[in-house]
Design a protein around this motif. Structure first.
Motif, mmCIF file in Angstrom:
data_model
loop_
_atom_site.group_PDB
_atom_site.id
_atom_site.type_symbol
_atom_site.label_atom_id
_atom_site.label_comp_id
_atom_site.label_asym_id
_atom_site.label_seq_id
_atom_site.Cartn_x
_atom_site.Cartn_y
_atom_site.Cartn_z
ATOM 1 N N UNK A 149 0.833 -1.208 0.000
ATOM 2 C CA UNK A 149 0.000 0.000 0.000
ATOM 3 C C UNK A 149 0.867 1.258 0.000
ATOM 4 N N UNK A 150 1.862 1.288 0.887
ATOM 5 C CA UNK A 150 2.718 2.468 0.980
ATOM 6 C C UNK A 150 3.472 2.707 -0.325
ATOM 7 N N UNK A 151 3.986 1.625 -0.926
ATOM 8 C CA UNK A 151 4.785 1.770 -2.130
ATOM 9 C C UNK A 151 3.994 2.168 -3.361
ATOM 10 N N UNK A 152 2.765 1.703 -3.458
ATOM 11 C CA UNK A 152 1.950 2.039 -4.625
ATOM 12 C C UNK A 152 1.233 3.375 -4.458
ATOM 13 N N UNK A 153 0.699 3.632 -3.263
ATOM 14 C CA UNK A 153 -0.231 4.748 -3.099
ATOM 15 C C UNK A 153 0.321 5.904 -2.265
ATOM 16 N N UNK A 154 1.434 5.705 -1.580
ATOM 17 C CA UNK A 154 1.990 6.766 -0.746
ATOM 18 C C UNK A 154 2.415 7.973 -1.579
#
Length: 347
Positions: free
Chosen positions: A134-139
């Motif tokens: 989640x952090x890597x795609x949407x952060x």
């Protein structure tokens, strides 16, 4: 005297693990006391012990992947009740919130109920892997910054965009594949060992390539799959050699998402960027609103089969078995499988 529990304790920086006793903590505002039935292992756990990174206060209890039963509610917790089966993202910075003990505190915001279709063992493989994806795609700052699928309606008429995920059979890689599918990427190209080809395709990868291909060989293979520029490469391994491969695949103005600090540097004027993502929802500088939103989706994702938990192997001897499991991970003897321990089985 406070009630006691068994815990796997790291006594000092770069020291040895030891199963010992410590008090069962009391939940504070917004927290749950969870009786831990399953705790999954992650590479960061042995790296903290071996390299002495991240943790500054000892003794420490490591582990962040938690699944168990709610024993007690702290003040202000409204969405859970005692007896609920839950998964949660623990916090090794706080000894009372580590996963490698029989009872731990969980932050309600980063906790979700386990659907009846899932076991404690399967649920325990989810928290860190999903949060890092989640952090890597949407952060916005520590990721690619694309709009999360739960925040928009996916338009079938939008042009499909490719994504490359290096290390698709890893826990982070597997969840990144699944979220990329949910976000409408196509093709979803991944690398792994040939023995894990079927596994990564089950997760949603549309194209598989051997992780041992060189950067030039991989580029030739990808060019046969798509002529669209590769704007996002998610390197779930992030060793020097994989970072170099990912950097070489990246188009102008693209983003290389890394799970370890960046070693590549822009020297060709292409405007490419490498970001070191961090999958912890507990760090104040991380995008906690993003994690609050995604944790609100996890029960639904598991219930509807949108997210498929990792394959897993159960370690023997409760907390004691974690020590050998971490050593196997350090020696690269685990592939395509998450190791899970049962703290309640500790003798």
């Amino acid at each position: 005297m406070s009630p006691q529990q068994k815990a796997l304790i790291l006594l000092e920086k770069q020291g040895n693990f030891k199963v010992g006793s410590r008090s069962i903590p009391t939940p504070g505002t917004g927290q749950l006391l969870v009786k831990v039935y399953s705790a999954a292992l992650n590479p960061v756990d042995y790296k903290i012990q071996v390299d002495g990174i991240f943790v500054t206060h000892y003794p420490a209890v490591l582990g962040v992947d938690i699944a168990g039963i709610v024993e007690e509610l702290g003040e202000g917790v409204e969405n859970f009740r005692e007896g609920d089966k839950v998964l949660a993202h623990g916090n090794f910075y706080m000894i009372d919130q580590g996963a490698f003990q029989q009872y731990t505190l969980a932050v309600a915001t980063f906790t979700a109920k386990i659907p009846s279709s899932q076991s404690f063992d399967s649920a325990a493989t989810v928290p860190l892997g999903v949060d890092t994806a989640v952090a890597g795609l949407y952060g916005k700052h520590l990721g690619a910054g694309i709009t999360p699928p739960w925040a928009k309606i996916v338009n079938d008429h939008e042009p499909k965009k490719p994504i490359v995920i290096l290390g698709g059979s890893s826990s982070v890689g597997s969840y990144t594949i699944q979220l990329a599918r949910l976000s409408g990427f196509y093709p979803i190209i991944t690398t792994a060992s040939p023995s894990n080809e079927d596994l990564v395709k089950d997760y949603g990868a549309t194209h598989f390539f051997d992780r041992h291909l060189s950067a030039s060989q991989l580029m030739v293979a990808i060019n046969k799959v798509t002529d669209s520029p590769i704007r996002i490469v998610y390197d779930a391994i992030s060793l020097p050699e994989t970072q170099s491969v990912g950097w070489g695949l990246l188009a102008q103005n693209g983003i290389l998402v890394l799970t370890l600090p960046a070693l590549v540097k822009e020297d060709e004027g292409k405007g490419r960027k490498a970001v070191h993502t961090i999958g912890s929802p507990h760090l104040p500088h991380n995008n906690q609103e993003l994690f609050r939103s995604s944790w609100g989706m996890i029960e639904k994702w598991l219930l509807e089969g949108i997210i498929q938990p990792n394959n897993r192997e159960i370690l023997p001897n409760g907390l004691e078995g974690i020590i050998g499991g971490l050593e196997r991970m350090r020696m690269e003897q685990v592939s395509g499988t998450k190791l899970v321990a049962h703290p309640q089985e500790t003798k």
